[in-house]
Write a protein that holds these residues in place. Structure first.
Motif, short mmCIF file in Angstrom:
data_model
loop_
_atom_site.label_atom_id
_atom_site.label_comp_id
_atom_site.label_asym_id
_atom_site.label_seq_id
_atom_site.Cartn_x
_atom_site.Cartn_y
_atom_site.Cartn_z
N GLU A 168 -9.03 -45.18 15.07
CA GLU A 168 -10.18 -45.94 14.57
C GLU A 168 -11.03 -46.52 15.70
OE1 GLU A 168 -9.60 -48.84 11.22
OE2 GLU A 168 -7.59 -48.00 11.32
N THR A 169 -10.43 -46.68 16.88
CA THR A 169 -11.19 -47.29 17.98
C THR A 169 -12.33 -46.39 18.44
OG1 THR A 169 -9.79 -46.38 19.74
CG2 THR A 169 -9.14 -48.51 18.83
N LEU A 170 -12.26 -45.12 18.04
CA LEU A 170 -13.34 -44.18 18.41
C LEU A 170 -14.68 -44.68 17.87
CD1 LEU A 170 -11.49 -40.84 17.65
CD2 LEU A 170 -12.31 -41.58 19.89
N ARG A 185 -18.00 -50.75 31.23
CA ARG A 185 -18.28 -50.32 29.84
C ARG A 185 -17.39 -49.15 29.46
NH1 ARG A 185 -21.76 -52.59 26.99
NH2 ARG A 185 -23.54 -53.69 27.87
N ARG A 186 -16.96 -49.12 28.23
CA ARG A 186 -16.18 -48.04 27.63
C ARG A 186 -14.81 -47.84 28.30
NH1 ARG A 186 -17.72 -47.76 23.12
NH2 ARG A 186 -17.23 -45.58 22.69
N SER A 187 -14.36 -48.85 29.05
CA SER A 187 -13.04 -48.66 29.69
C SER A 187 -11.91 -48.84 28.68
CB SER A 187 -12.88 -49.64 30.86
OG SER A 187 -13.13 -50.97 30.45
N GLY A 188 -12.20 -49.51 27.55
CA GLY A 188 -11.19 -49.62 26.50
C GLY A 188 -10.77 -51.04 26.17
N LYS A 189 -11.53 -52.04 26.59
CA LYS A 189 -11.14 -53.45 26.41
C LYS A 189 -11.00 -53.84 24.94
CE LYS A 189 -14.86 -54.58 28.68
NZ LYS A 189 -15.37 -53.27 29.09
N SER A 190 -12.09 -53.56 24.16
CA SER A 190 -12.04 -53.97 22.75
C SER A 190 -10.95 -53.20 22.00
CB SER A 190 -13.38 -53.72 22.06
OG SER A 190 -14.40 -54.30 22.82
N SER A 191 -10.77 -51.92 22.37
CA SER A 191 -9.72 -51.13 21.69
C SER A 191 -8.36 -51.77 21.91
CB SER A 191 -9.68 -49.70 22.26
OG SER A 191 -10.94 -49.13 22.25
N ILE A 192 -8.11 -52.23 23.14
CA ILE A 192 -6.81 -52.85 23.44
C ILE A 192 -6.61 -54.06 22.54
CG2 ILE A 192 -5.55 -54.15 25.21
CD1 ILE A 192 -6.85 -52.29 27.31
N GLU A 206 -18.09 -50.27 18.33
CA GLU A 206 -19.38 -50.36 19.02
C GLU A 206 -19.22 -51.10 20.33
OE1 GLU A 206 -22.53 -51.71 16.61
OE2 GLU A 206 -22.27 -50.06 15.20
N SER A 207 -20.14 -50.86 21.24
CA SER A 207 -20.09 -51.53 22.53
C SER A 207 -20.23 -53.05 22.34
CB SER A 207 -21.23 -50.99 23.37
OG SER A 207 -20.90 -51.06 24.70
N THR A 208 -19.46 -53.83 23.12
CA THR A 208 -19.54 -55.29 23.02
C THR A 208 -20.73 -55.76 23.85
OG1 THR A 208 -17.13 -55.17 23.16
CG2 THR A 208 -18.08 -57.36 23.27
N ASN A 209 -21.61 -56.59 23.25
CA ASN A 209 -22.74 -57.03 24.08
C ASN A 209 -22.75 -58.53 24.36
OD1 ASN A 209 -23.53 -57.81 21.59
ND2 ASN A 209 -24.95 -56.08 21.30
N ILE A 257 -4.33 -49.74 34.31
CA ILE A 257 -4.83 -48.38 34.59
C ILE A 257 -4.71 -47.68 33.23
CG2 ILE A 257 -4.51 -46.31 35.98
CD1 ILE A 257 -3.05 -48.20 38.03
N HIS A 258 -5.84 -47.63 32.54
CA HIS A 258 -5.81 -47.36 31.10
C HIS A 258 -6.15 -45.91 30.74
CE1 HIS A 258 -5.71 -48.66 27.02
NE2 HIS A 258 -6.99 -48.43 26.79
N LYS A 259 -5.88 -45.54 29.50
CA LYS A 259 -6.10 -44.18 28.94
C LYS A 259 -5.26 -43.14 29.67
CE LYS A 259 -10.92 -45.27 27.78
NZ LYS A 259 -12.29 -44.80 27.66
N VAL A 260 -4.02 -43.51 30.04
CA VAL A 260 -3.20 -42.55 30.77
C VAL A 260 -2.59 -41.49 29.85
CG1 VAL A 260 -2.63 -44.06 32.72
CG2 VAL A 260 -1.19 -44.12 30.70
N ASP A 261 -2.89 -41.58 28.53
CA ASP A 261 -2.34 -40.59 27.59
C ASP A 261 -2.78 -39.17 27.94
OD1 ASP A 261 -5.01 -40.54 25.71
OD2 ASP A 261 -4.46 -42.57 26.30
N GLY A 262 -3.93 -39.05 28.60
CA GLY A 262 -4.43 -37.70 28.92
C GLY A 262 -3.84 -37.15 30.22
N SER A 272 -1.86 -47.16 27.58
CA SER A 272 -2.60 -46.34 26.62
C SER A 272 -2.44 -46.98 25.25
CB SER A 272 -2.02 -44.93 26.59
OG SER A 272 -2.47 -44.26 25.43
N ILE A 273 -3.48 -46.89 24.44
CA ILE A 273 -3.33 -47.43 23.08
C ILE A 273 -2.59 -46.45 22.18
CG2 ILE A 273 -5.30 -49.03 23.05
CD1 ILE A 273 -6.90 -46.75 21.62
N TYR A 274 -2.36 -45.23 22.69
CA TYR A 274 -1.71 -44.21 21.86
C TYR A 274 -0.18 -44.25 21.94
CZ TYR A 274 -6.25 -42.37 20.73
OH TYR A 274 -7.53 -42.25 20.24
N PRO A 326 -18.35 -58.16 27.69
CA PRO A 326 -19.12 -56.91 27.69
C PRO A 326 -18.92 -56.21 29.04
CG PRO A 326 -20.58 -58.83 27.60
CD PRO A 326 -19.19 -59.35 27.67
N GLY A 327 -19.10 -54.89 29.04
CA GLY A 327 -18.85 -54.14 30.28
C GLY A 327 -19.57 -54.67 31.50
N GLN A 328 -20.87 -54.88 31.37
CA GLN A 328 -21.63 -55.22 32.58
C GLN A 328 -21.90 -56.71 32.65
OE1 GLN A 328 -20.87 -52.91 34.32
NE2 GLN A 328 -22.10 -51.22 33.58
#
Ligand SMILES: Nc1nc2c(ncn2[C@@H]2O[C@H](COP(=O)(O)OP(=O)(O)OP(=O)(O)O)[C@@H](O)[C@H]2O)c(=O)[nH]1
Length: 380
Positions: A73-75, A54-61, A78-81, A161-166, A203-205, A102-104
């Motif tokens: 806008e991806t912030l 969950r929240r790893s960034g799948k839908s944002s990608i 909503e969580s995918t269920n 290996i996602h969100k490496v922008d940080g 990263s999506i950024y 969905p994450g789980q």
């Protein structure tokens, strides 16, 4: 040898039909096996799965790459269920289904038919949030990959290996090395070192997510070696240094020549496509912003030129060359004309193969339904 005990040959009257039938069935089996056919709908498209915690960034990608959503806008996503399926068909080469999970996912939940899902899968992208503790993600990755491999060993396993922008550059490399080692050690401990995982820092950024997706999609294009060969021939005959074949809608590059790709070059190509489309939208005549006439030349500095030309309705060639080579533009345009014709042929053959497969799939489906109707009306 008498006629009756030899194997039927393709010229024999009866055997012709027999062989046809056999080939059809065989091809259908192979298609279903390879995951290129959704046998019920008759659709023939490779399937790409997006999985991860969950929240790893799948839908944002998915939203950023295929819906042009801005990363900020991806912030608000909503969580995918439930599983979200989407068709991506911007061009004949970039044509597949994406399934966002969905994450789980509970592999033991009987309503989740993972055998059916993995059987029809071309690529499985597992997304790991690099800014979070990834111990749980790694054990999920292991469970998912081993389950999927048992059902379908032809799946390409891709780890983002996602969100490496940080992360700093050193930190990125360190994380990649650690995740790579742990994931492969887990597979080796299970005696499954033959499973190959490919790793990408994303990263999506920035453009890294488009680049990674390009590589995933390329593995699903059976004509990739032909496209690469055509690009190699084109650049060596034209004095070009680097050339890409881009899907203009998604900015995924579906092929490039065999010289290595660097991120900066790729980013420049994406920017050039944006500029061409934006200028065309603002100043172009009414109609499509990208058409047969689309073409652009950008002089980057005193030595390098970027050249973009339309190849098909959705594809553009973007290349880099030295100013001296660009002085022979006539030769480049002639070679480009030949290249474009060859691409068109590959495109047509692919389209025909896809149509035939769809037809076969539909024929087989109607055969199965008529057989089951027959069985229902005749209980003996
Ligand atoms: N910094 C950073 N944040 C990101 C990136 N990609 C996604 N996010 C953020 O991560 C959060 C979760 O993203 P989602 O796309 O909803 O994650 P998901 O994996 O689809 O989540 P579920 O639907 O719950 O499984 C959002 O706030 C996004 O803005 C990235 O590349 N960098």
């Amino acid at each position: 040898m008498s006629g009756s005990d030899r194997s039927p040959l393709p010229g024999d009257e009866d055997s012709d039909t027999g062989l046809d039938y056999y080939d059809e069935e065989d091809e259908m089996e192979a298609l279903v096996e390879l995951g290129f056919s959704d046998s019920l709908s008759g659709e023939v498209k490779p399937r790409i799965l997006l999985m991860g915690l969950r929240r790893s960034g799948k839908s944002s990608i998915q939203k950023v790459v295929f819906h042009k959503m801005s990363p900020n806008e991806t912030l608000f996503l909503e969580s995918t269920n439930k599983i979200c399926r989407e068709d991506v068909s911007s061009s004949s080469f970039v044509s597949f289904q994406i399934w966002d999970f969905p994450g789980q996912i509970d592999f033991f939940d009987p309503s989740f038919d993972y055998e059916m899902i993995f059987r029809g899968t071309g690529a499985l992208i597992f997304v790991i949030d690099s800014q979070d503790d990834y111990v749980e993600a790694l054990s999920r990755l292991h469970l998912t990959v081993t389950r999927a491999y048992k059902v379908n060993p032809d799946i390409s396993f891709e780890v983002f290996i996602h969100k490496v922008d940080g992360l700093s550059d050193d930190h990125k490399i360190e994380k990649q090395r650690d995740i790579h080692k742990r994931a492969n050690d887990d597979l080796a401990d299970a005696g499954l070192e033959k499973i190959h995982l490919s790793f990408y820092l994303t990263s999506i950024y920035d453009h890294s997510i488009f680049e990674a997706f390009s590589k995933v999609v390329q593995k699903l294009i059976p004509q990739l070696p032909t496209l690469e060969n055509l690009l190699n021939i084109f650049i060596s005959n034209s004095g070009i240094e680097k050339a890409f074949l881009f899907d203009v809608v998604s900015k995924i590059y579906i092929a490039t020549d065999s010289s290595p790709v660097d991120m900066q070059t790729y980013e420049l190509c994406c920017d050039m496509i944006d500029v061409v489309i934006d200028i065309s939208c603002i100043y172009g005549e009414a109609g499509l912003p990208y058409d047969k006439e689309s073409m652009a030349i950008i002089h980057l500095n005193n030595t390098t030129v970027m050249y973009l030309k339309e190849v098909t309705k959705f594809l553009a060639m973007v290349c880099f060359l030295r100013k001296e080579s660009f002085e022979r533009k006539g030769l480049i345009d002639y070679n480009f004309h030949c290249f474009k014709r060859a691409i068109q042929e590959v495109f047509d053959v692919r389209l025909k193969v896809q149509q035939n497969r769809k037809l076969l799939s539909q024929r087989r489906w109607s055969k199965l339904t008529s057989m089951s109707n027959g069985a229902a009306s005749n209980p003996h």
